[in-house]
Design a protein around this motif. Structure first.
Motif, mmCIF file in Angstrom:
data_model
loop_
_atom_site.group_PDB
_atom_site.id
_atom_site.type_symbol
_atom_site.label_atom_id
_atom_site.label_comp_id
_atom_site.label_asym_id
_atom_site.label_seq_id
_atom_site.Cartn_x
_atom_site.Cartn_y
_atom_site.Cartn_z
ATOM 1 N N THR A 340 61.074 23.445 68.323
ATOM 2 C CA THR A 340 60.061 22.099 67.121
ATOM 3 C C THR A 340 61.331 21.739 65.871
ATOM 4 O OG1 THR A 340 59.304 23.166 65.812
ATOM 5 C CG2 THR A 340 57.767 22.213 67.514
ATOM 6 N N PRO A 341 61.113 20.165 65.726
ATOM 7 C CA PRO A 341 62.455 20.216 64.944
ATOM 8 C C PRO A 341 61.540 19.755 63.197
ATOM 9 C CG PRO A 341 60.943 18.135 65.540
ATOM 10 C CD PRO A 341 60.606 19.514 66.121
ATOM 11 N N ALA A 342 61.454 21.409 62.880
ATOM 12 C CA ALA A 342 60.599 21.555 61.514
ATOM 13 C C ALA A 342 60.563 22.925 61.193
ATOM 14 C CB ALA A 342 59.527 20.858 61.297
ATOM 15 N N GLY A 343 60.612 22.809 59.758
ATOM 16 C CA GLY A 343 60.597 24.706 59.422
ATOM 17 C C GLY A 343 59.306 24.653 58.374
ATOM 18 N N LEU A 344 59.659 25.988 57.628
ATOM 19 C CA LEU A 344 58.859 26.116 56.907
ATOM 20 C C LEU A 344 59.249 26.434 55.732
ATOM 21 C CD1 LEU A 344 55.520 25.987 56.261
ATOM 22 C CD2 LEU A 344 55.358 28.367 56.702
ATOM 23 N N VAL A 345 59.119 26.247 54.968
ATOM 24 C CA VAL A 345 60.274 26.448 53.558
ATOM 25 C C VAL A 345 58.908 27.615 52.764
ATOM 26 C CG1 VAL A 345 61.677 26.188 51.304
ATOM 27 C CG2 VAL A 345 61.703 25.005 53.551
ATOM 28 N N GLU A 346 59.301 28.805 51.981
ATOM 29 C CA GLU A 346 57.996 29.171 51.270
ATOM 30 C C GLU A 346 59.217 29.710 50.434
ATOM 31 O OE1 GLU A 346 57.280 33.486 51.416
ATOM 32 O OE2 GLU A 346 55.596 32.729 52.830
ATOM 33 N N LEU A 347 58.019 28.789 49.087
ATOM 34 C CA LEU A 347 59.050 28.910 47.574
ATOM 35 C C LEU A 347 57.903 30.338 46.516
ATOM 36 C CD1 LEU A 347 58.764 25.007 46.988
ATOM 37 C CD2 LEU A 347 60.593 26.434 47.360
ATOM 38 N N SER A 348 58.941 30.682 46.348
ATOM 39 C CA SER A 348 57.837 31.881 45.550
ATOM 40 C C SER A 348 58.354 31.393 43.721
ATOM 41 C CB SER A 348 59.058 33.124 45.363
ATOM 42 O OG SER A 348 58.712 33.416 46.516
ATOM 43 N N VAL A 349 57.129 31.515 43.347
ATOM 44 C CA VAL A 349 56.954 30.576 42.172
ATOM 45 C C VAL A 349 56.187 31.383 40.437
ATOM 46 C CG1 VAL A 349 57.848 28.136 42.435
ATOM 47 C CG2 VAL A 349 55.618 28.803 42.132
ATOM 48 N N HIS A 350 56.578 31.349 39.730
ATOM 49 C CA HIS A 350 55.615 32.073 38.773
ATOM 50 C C HIS A 350 54.072 31.860 39.348
ATOM 51 C CE1 HIS A 350 57.151 35.096 36.631
ATOM 52 N NE2 HIS A 350 58.363 34.107 36.121
ATOM 53 N N GLN A 351 53.065 32.578 38.906
ATOM 54 C CA GLN A 351 51.346 31.873 39.212
ATOM 55 C C GLN A 351 51.496 30.891 39.170
ATOM 56 O OE1 GLN A 351 49.207 34.110 41.828
ATOM 57 N NE2 GLN A 351 48.429 31.630 41.563
ATOM 58 N N GLY A 352 51.458 30.867 37.126
ATOM 59 C CA GLY A 352 51.076 30.116 36.478
ATOM 60 C C GLY A 352 51.346 28.748 36.809
ATOM 61 N N ALA A 353 52.572 28.502 37.121
ATOM 62 C CA ALA A 353 53.279 27.677 37.821
ATOM 63 C C ALA A 353 52.852 26.416 39.058
ATOM 64 C CB ALA A 353 55.008 27.049 37.606
ATOM 65 N N VAL A 354 52.116 27.181 39.698
ATOM 66 C CA VAL A 354 51.483 26.491 41.131
ATOM 67 C C VAL A 354 50.917 25.620 40.897
ATOM 68 C CG1 VAL A 354 49.813 26.818 42.752
ATOM 69 C CG2 VAL A 354 51.607 29.396 41.934
ATOM 70 N N PRO A 355 49.580 25.318 40.398
ATOM 71 C CA PRO A 355 49.114 24.199 39.766
ATOM 72 C C PRO A 355 49.893 22.908 39.844
ATOM 73 C CG PRO A 355 47.818 25.491 39.113
ATOM 74 C CD PRO A 355 48.748 26.043 38.947
ATOM 75 N N ALA A 356 51.172 22.987 38.920
ATOM 76 C CA ALA A 356 51.849 21.447 38.573
ATOM 77 C C ALA A 356 52.772 21.524 40.061
ATOM 78 C CB ALA A 356 52.939 22.326 37.333
ATOM 79 N N LEU A 357 52.815 22.463 40.418
ATOM 80 C CA LEU A 357 54.322 22.298 41.213
ATOM 81 C C LEU A 357 52.977 21.614 42.627
ATOM 82 C CD1 LEU A 357 56.885 22.988 42.946
ATOM 83 C CD2 LEU A 357 55.740 25.192 43.478
ATOM 84 N N LEU A 358 52.504 22.601 42.898
ATOM 85 C CA LEU A 358 51.729 21.280 44.581
ATOM 86 C C LEU A 358 51.054 19.874 44.187
ATOM 87 C CD1 LEU A 358 48.618 24.394 45.019
ATOM 88 C CD2 LEU A 358 50.929 23.848 46.002
ATOM 89 N N GLU A 359 51.455 19.844 42.079
ATOM 90 C CA GLU A 359 50.378 18.683 42.304
ATOM 91 C C GLU A 359 52.015 17.461 42.181
ATOM 92 O OE1 GLU A 359 49.842 15.863 38.238
ATOM 93 O OE2 GLU A 359 49.399 17.494 37.857
ATOM 94 N N ALA A 360 53.117 17.968 41.780
ATOM 95 C CA ALA A 360 54.667 17.328 41.808
ATOM 96 C C ALA A 360 54.729 17.192 43.014
ATOM 97 C CB ALA A 360 55.471 17.697 41.021
ATOM 98 N N LEU A 361 54.927 17.994 44.174
ATOM 99 C CA LEU A 361 55.179 17.592 45.250
ATOM 100 C C LEU A 361 54.519 16.811 46.442
ATOM 101 C CD1 LEU A 361 55.902 21.210 46.380
ATOM 102 C CD2 LEU A 361 57.458 19.234 46.295
ATOM 103 N N ALA A 362 52.978 16.948 46.179
ATOM 104 C CA ALA A 362 52.503 15.777 46.812
ATOM 105 C C ALA A 362 52.692 14.577 46.383
ATOM 106 C CB ALA A 362 50.785 15.937 46.420
ATOM 107 N N ARG A 363 52.860 14.187 44.944
ATOM 108 C CA ARG A 363 52.926 12.999 44.619
ATOM 109 C C ARG A 363 54.432 12.704 45.036
ATOM 110 N NH1 ARG A 363 53.041 15.134 39.924
ATOM 111 N NH2 ARG A 363 55.291 14.348 38.999
#
Length: 370
Positions: A340-363
């Motif tokens: 398939t022409p795709a992959g999966l990137v798994e980013l490890s970040v501090h637990q407290g940064a997850v909500p802001a990261l998800l919001e920014a990536l969705a945006r």
């Protein structure tokens, strides 16, 4: 770094490790000279900016050898003792260290070859590397945040020990003092045993059918990645540290045999299920003990998976969007999807940064799920 206890450094052996040391020292503003028996390796290392050739085309030293402050030996394990002894003779004012994966055997070998005292020699081993070899795989940041074993022996001068510790710091690493014997025992567990285990698993793939291998995922790639290392180099390393590695292999073999017996008598309500669970939990505990950045205790990180189109520039765009969100990536894994022409990137970040990261990536249009 004007306060370093060395101004001119010679790196003997322009492979992955030696060239990386040269690049790291040049980054720190240190004058570096390079030497290698393979002219091609030397040319590549020089072209990468790791230093200047020690010898001119006429075969004479570009610098007076008496003016060298530090000699770093980065040759294969079988040659370490002889080259260390030779460096002590050639550079009479220099501290001599090495980058070898084993410390006790080269120290003994150097003693048999050296014409004088080994007091200017202090062993060293940066705990960094790659399954790739040669100067083209070298990086200036290879040692950043990594441990660097400094293995003084009873005759080592105090100033020589301090010089090798300064080398580690100049290359971005943090020094760890050990005796040669302590070093060899510890790397048998944290480096040499994993290499053998990875090699054994990878070797089992040689007889596997192609339709089995097409199912291979990131887990198998993680386990077998280091099995791609240079067989000749690893033959020398394991031969030089054979006894402690063999002892650990016997222990692992016993545990693997016990796991096989547990699986053979596995039934839903049997005590073997509890034995299996405890074994798996012990593995989780062991992983949790691995140190984090700069040898510190690991933080609590969360894994954020992001599907990534297999197109030029997409990974750079993802990293830029994460950076714009003010989130630091602690680790990253990329799992390719066969066919398939795709992959999966798994980013490890501090637990407290997850909500802001998800919001920014969705945006920014990334397909993420909380």
């Amino acid at each position: 770094m004007s306060d370093l206890p060395f101004r001119r450094v010679v790196v003997i052996g322009a492979g992955l490790m030696g060239t990386s040391v040269g690049l790291a020292l040049r980054r720190a503003g240190v004058e570096v000279f390079l030497e290698d028996l393979d002219p091609a390796n030397l040319r590549v290392a020089v072209s990468l900016g790791a230093g200047k050739p020690l010898l001119t085309d006429a075969g004479t030293a570009a610098e007076t050898e008496a003016e060298v402050d530090l000699a770093v030996v980065g040759v294969p394990p079988a040659a370490l003792g002889r080259v260390i002894a030779d460096a002590l003779a050639r550079f009479p004012a220099a501290t001599v260290t090495d980058l070898g994966s084993v410390k006790a055997a080269p120290l003994t070998d150097a003693g048999t070859h050296a014409a004088a005292s080994l007091d200017r020699y202090v062993g060293g081993h940066p705990m960094a590397g790659s399954e790739h070899s040669g100067p083209l795989a070298a990086r200036a940041d290879l040692f950043d945040g990594r441990a660097w074993a400094v293995t003084a022996h009873p005759q080592s001068r105090t100033d020589a020990v301090e010089t090798v510790e300064a080398l580690a710091l100049a290359c971005g690493a943090f020094p760890v003092r050990l005796t040669p014997a302590q070093h060899d025992e510890r790397v048998a567990l944290v480096s040499h045993l994993p290499q053998v285990a990875s090699t054994v698993v990878a070797g089992m793939l040689t007889g596997a059918a192609e339709d089995h291998l097409v199912l291979a995922g990131q887990g198998l790639r993680d386990v077998t990645r280091i099995a791609g290392g240079d067989p000749e180099l690893w033959t020398q390393i394991l031969s030089a540290n054979a006894e402690p590695v063999a002892r650990l292999l016997h222990e692992v073999a016993d545990k693997m045999h016990q796991a096989a017996l547990t699986l053979e008598k596995l039934e839903p309500a049997s005590s073997a299920v509890d034995d299996l669970r405890r074994s798996l939990e012990r593995g989780v505990t062991g992983v949790g003990r691995l140190p984090g950045k700069h040898g510190a205790r690991p933080g609590v990180f969360a894994a954020v998976p992001v599907p990534l189109p297999d197109q030029p520039g997409e990974l750079a765009r993802l990293f830029a969007d994460v950076s714009a969100a003010g989130v630091n990536i602690e680790d990253v894994r990329i799992d390719h999807s066969p066919g398939t022409p795709a992959g999966l990137v798994e980013l490890s970040v501090h637990q407290g940064a997850v909500p802001a990261l998800l919001e920014a990536l969705a945006r920014h249009g990334w397909d993420v799920h909380g």
